[in-house]
Design a protein around this motif. Structure first.
Motif, PDB file in Angstrom:
ATOM      1  N   SER A  85       1.155  -1.099  -0.250  1.00  0.00           N
ATOM      2  CA  SER A  85      -0.074   0.360   0.555  1.00  0.00           C
ATOM      3  C   SER A  85       0.491   1.280   0.124  1.00  0.00           C
ATOM      4  O   SER A  85       1.351   1.654   1.315  1.00  0.00           O
ATOM      5  CB  SER A  85      -1.325  -0.302   1.192  1.00  0.00           C
ATOM      6  OG  SER A  85      -0.513   0.084   2.161  1.00  0.00           O
ATOM      7  N   ARG A 133       0.486   4.196  -0.545  1.00  0.00           N
ATOM      8  CA  ARG A 133       0.066   5.810  -0.065  1.00  0.00           C
ATOM      9  C   ARG A 133      -0.184   5.641   0.935  1.00  0.00           C
ATOM     10  O   ARG A 133      -0.277   5.235   1.652  1.00  0.00           O
ATOM     11  CB  ARG A 133      -0.903   5.756  -0.879  1.00  0.00           C
ATOM     12  CG  ARG A 133      -1.062   5.732  -2.071  1.00  0.00           C
ATOM     13  CD  ARG A 133      -2.675   6.108  -2.767  1.00  0.00           C
ATOM     14  NE  ARG A 133      -2.850   7.687  -2.790  1.00  0.00           N
ATOM     15  CZ  ARG A 133      -2.673   8.721  -3.699  1.00  0.00           C
ATOM     16  NH1 ARG A 133      -2.042   8.195  -4.692  1.00  0.00           N
ATOM     17  NH2 ARG A 133      -3.077   9.611  -3.923  1.00  0.00           N
ATOM     18  N   TRP A 134       0.453   7.015   1.647  1.00  0.00           N
ATOM     19  CA  TRP A 134       0.411   7.041   3.079  1.00  0.00           C
ATOM     20  C   TRP A 134      -0.563   8.295   3.502  1.00  0.00           C
ATOM     21  O   TRP A 134      -0.715   9.192   3.108  1.00  0.00           O
ATOM     22  CB  TRP A 134       1.378   7.548   3.800  1.00  0.00           C
ATOM     23  CG  TRP A 134       2.427   6.121   3.657  1.00  0.00           C
ATOM     24  CD1 TRP A 134       3.466   5.710   2.974  1.00  0.00           C
ATOM     25  CD2 TRP A 134       3.241   5.632   4.107  1.00  0.00           C
ATOM     26  NE1 TRP A 134       4.386   4.762   2.807  1.00  0.00           N
ATOM     27  CE2 TRP A 134       3.761   4.499   3.905  1.00  0.00           C
ATOM     28  CE3 TRP A 134       3.330   5.370   5.917  1.00  0.00           C
ATOM     29  CZ2 TRP A 134       4.379   3.483   4.603  1.00  0.00           C
ATOM     30  CZ3 TRP A 134       4.066   4.706   6.987  1.00  0.00           C
ATOM     31  CH2 TRP A 134       4.429   3.180   5.831  1.00  0.00           C
ATOM     32  N   SER A 135      -1.327   8.042   4.426  1.00  0.00           N
ATOM     33  CA  SER A 135      -2.061   9.131   4.978  1.00  0.00           C
ATOM     34  C   SER A 135      -0.988   9.831   6.072  1.00  0.00           C
ATOM     35  O   SER A 135      -0.372   9.622   6.766  1.00  0.00           O
ATOM     36  CB  SER A 135      -3.512   8.535   6.074  1.00  0.00           C
ATOM     37  OG  SER A 135      -3.158   7.927   6.898  1.00  0.00           O
ATOM     38  N   GLU A 160       4.173  13.354  -4.053  1.00  0.00           N
ATOM     39  CA  GLU A 160       2.980  13.514  -4.681  1.00  0.00           C
ATOM     40  C   GLU A 160       2.162  13.924  -3.295  1.00  0.00           C
ATOM     41  O   GLU A 160       2.479  12.122  -2.562  1.00  0.00           O
ATOM     42  CB  GLU A 160       2.762  12.803  -5.573  1.00  0.00           C
ATOM     43  CG  GLU A 160       2.874  12.722  -6.850  1.00  0.00           C
ATOM     44  CD  GLU A 160       3.476  11.569  -8.049  1.00  0.00           C
ATOM     45  OE1 GLU A 160       2.632  10.779  -7.889  1.00  0.00           O
ATOM     46  OE2 GLU A 160       4.090  12.311  -9.753  1.00  0.00           O
ATOM     47  N   GLY A 183      -2.098  13.470  -3.780  1.00  0.00           N
ATOM     48  CA  GLY A 183      -3.768  13.298  -4.015  1.00  0.00           C
ATOM     49  C   GLY A 183      -4.326  14.071  -4.221  1.00  0.00           C
ATOM     50  O   GLY A 183      -4.715  14.888  -2.493  1.00  0.00           O
ATOM     51  N   HIS A 211      -2.853  11.879   0.734  1.00  0.00           N
ATOM     52  CA  HIS A 211      -1.996  11.244   0.777  1.00  0.00           C
ATOM     53  C   HIS A 211      -1.232  10.276   0.201  1.00  0.00           C
ATOM     54  O   HIS A 211      -0.949  11.207  -1.674  1.00  0.00           O
ATOM     55  CB  HIS A 211      -3.169   9.035   0.212  1.00  0.00           C
ATOM     56  CG  HIS A 211      -4.196   9.330   1.187  1.00  0.00           C
ATOM     57  ND1 HIS A 211      -5.150   9.344   1.594  1.00  0.00           N
ATOM     58  CD2 HIS A 211      -3.963   8.015   2.556  1.00  0.00           C
ATOM     59  CE1 HIS A 211      -5.476   8.671   2.200  1.00  0.00           C
ATOM     60  NE2 HIS A 211      -4.985   7.757   3.067  1.00  0.00           N
ATOM     61  N   TYR A 212      -0.049  10.441   0.939  1.00  0.00           N
ATOM     62  CA  TYR A 212       1.659  10.820   0.238  1.00  0.00           C
ATOM     63  C   TYR A 212       0.756   9.154  -0.711  1.00  0.00           C
ATOM     64  O   TYR A 212       0.944   8.284  -0.240  1.00  0.00           O
ATOM     65  CB  TYR A 212       2.257  11.282   1.277  1.00  0.00           C
ATOM     66  CG  TYR A 212       2.245  12.576   1.597  1.00  0.00           C
ATOM     67  CD1 TYR A 212       3.109  13.621   1.006  1.00  0.00           C
ATOM     68  CD2 TYR A 212       1.071  12.511   3.342  1.00  0.00           C
ATOM     69  CE1 TYR A 212       3.112  14.786   1.444  1.00  0.00           C
ATOM     70  CE2 TYR A 212       0.881  13.887   3.727  1.00  0.00           C
ATOM     71  CZ  TYR A 212       1.841  15.351   2.960  1.00  0.00           C
ATOM     72  OH  TYR A 212       1.830  16.463   3.959  1.00  0.00           O
ATOM     73  N   ALA A 213       2.708   9.511  -1.702  1.00  0.00           N
ATOM     74  CA  ALA A 213       3.158   8.599  -2.440  1.00  0.00           C
ATOM     75  C   ALA A 213       4.604   8.925  -3.044  1.00  0.00           C
ATOM     76  O   ALA A 213       4.578  10.822  -3.300  1.00  0.00           O
ATOM     77  CB  ALA A 213       2.212   8.291  -3.548  1.00  0.00           C
TER      78      ALA A 213
END
Length: 451
Positions: free
Chosen positions: A62, A64-66, A96, A98, A102-104
């Motif tokens: 996963s 993507r991080w909140s 990035e 979104g 969320h960070y990615a």
């Protein structure tokens, strides 16, 4: 990296577009800006950014991080410092965010993390650079994008290793040679891997000429490194031959040197405290004979005058009409005359003892050696002079295996045999004629009481 800043670094009148070396770097500005973001600032800030970026990219299921997940994951960091690092990474395109906040990792960020991860994976190796360059070359070769620049980096590293190893051998230091040999052993697997990559590259008939040229030079450099191990062994063998053992203790000079290398500066200073003087202490050592010679020269007026006299000796005329020295062949000529009587009509063959004896053991030994030479036929001998005349005598010489008693002229016993005109000797009934009989084997010589 603005144009104005570059203009300040360039020479007057030179524009950045006029420098071909800057073109690929200017084209990669976004990537360079990402690395500048990572490594700008203090060491602590750089370490924190790298850690945050690597941990975000480590999660592959996963990715993507909140914001809440990031705060929990990095609970050991100050919240304000963490938010500053995230804002810095996001503002320079490494992260990035979104619409759902969320960070990615961005593409540039993931590439940066992958490159740094590969470098860190080689950090435990004895030589990080060769392993990284070989792995990079293997990856480029697998995707068919090998460049002369990538090959050039590997060639430069191999040449640098060869220089390092040759310098270690030239130093004559056992410890430097041992360290260099360990370094070579640790890098051998990368050298072998590079050889495999080069073979696959050169097996392609469509390989560009520039790539083939650099690849061949890399192959030569790898061959030099493969031969270095034998040079290490020869150098260590030479050092082993010069090693000194301290008595019967089993401790060698290498053990002492290794122990000294393990001491710190304070301990070494304590060891040499009473062994070194602040100024050289001159000690004159001389034996009694040397002192007597110097005293005689200092006290004798004649000796000083002879020592100071540097005049050349008076000139002398060279001796004239001096005949060159010639070999004394009188004994040979006399013996030839004695043998010539055997060639006269009606002359009977004579025994070796009769023809050889006379004049003592040296003369008899010389005559017997001449007869042995005559028995050989004289092939390849001189054709002129007394020796040539002797070799052309029409005589046959027969040596027998038996010996006969002489008992005079310093000769106890000698070989039996006959000397006679050619064709007058009977056929041998015992041992065939000897080809070459050494003089010291034909005599049992005893000195007579008179001698």
């Amino acid at each position: 990296m603005t144009d104005a800043r570059l203009d300040e670094l360039l020479a007057p009148g030179v524009a950045a577009d006029d420098v071909p070396e800057l073109a690929p770097l200017l084209a990669a500005r976004p990537l360079l800006a990402a690395f500048s973001t990572l490594f700008h600032g203090s060491e602590a800030e750089v370490l924190m950014r790298l850690m945050v970026l690597r941990e975000i990219g480590r999660e592959s299921e996963s990715p993507r991080w909140s914001p809440e997940q990031l705060r929990q994951r990095f609970a050991f960091l100050d919240p304000v410092k963490l938010e500053t690092a995230l804002r810095r990474l996001r503002g320079n395109g490494l992260l990035e965010i979104g619409d759902d906040s969320h960070y990615a990792l961005s593409d540039i960020g993931r590439n940066a993390v992958a490159a740094i991860g590969m470098l860190l994976s080689f950090g435990t190796e004895d030589d990080l650079e060769l392993g990284f360059l070989t792995a990079q070359l293997a990856g480029l070769q697998a995707v068919g994008s090998v460049t002369p620049e990538a090959l050039g980096h590997l060639l430069g590293k191999l040449n640098d290793l060869a220089w390092h190893f040759e310098d270690a051998i030239a130093s004559g230091s056992e410890f430097r040679i041992a360290d260099a040999r360990r370094k070579l052993s640790a890098n051998m697997r990368w050298i072998e891997k590079g050889t495999q990559v080069l073979r696959a590259l050169l097996a392609d008939p469509e390989v560009p000429f520039e790539l083939a040229r650099v690849a061949q030079r890399i192959g030569l450099a790898q061959s030099r490194l493969a031969r270095v191990d034998a040079a290490f062994q020869r150098a260590l063998n030479k050092i082993e031959a010069q090693r000194v053992t301290l008595g019967g203790s089993g401790i060698s000079s290498s053990d002492v040197a290794r122990w000294l290398r393990g001491l710190d500066a304070r301990a070494l200073a304590g060891l040499v405290g009473d062994a070194l003087a602040p100024a050289p202490e001159t000690v004159f050592l001389a034996g009694g004979h040397e002192l007597l010679d110097r005293a005689e020269l200092a006290m004798s007026e004649d000796a000083r005058r002879m020592e100071a006299d540097t005049a050349l000796p008076p000139a002398e005329d060279a001796p004239a009409n001096r005949a060159p020295e010639q070999e004394d062949l009188r004994l040979l000529q006399h013996f030839s005359q004695r043998l010539a009587r055997l060639t006269e009509p009606g002359a009977e063959p004579a025994t070796l003892a009769r023809m050889v004896a006379g004049g003592g053991f040296p003369s008899a030994s010389y005559r017997l050696s001449l007869l042995a030479l005559l028995a050989d036929g004289g092939d390849g001998g001189p054709t002129d002079g007394p020796i040539g005349e002797f070799m052309r005598l029409p005589l046959d010489v027969l040596f027998d295996a038996a010996t006969e008693a002489v008992g005079e002229d310093e000769i106890a016993r000698m070989s039996a045999g006959l000397v006679g005109a050619r064709g007058s000797l009977p056929a041998p009934e015992t041992v065939p004629q000897l080809d070459a009989l050494p003089a010291d084997a034909d005599f049992d010589a005893t000195q007579s009481p008179a001698a």
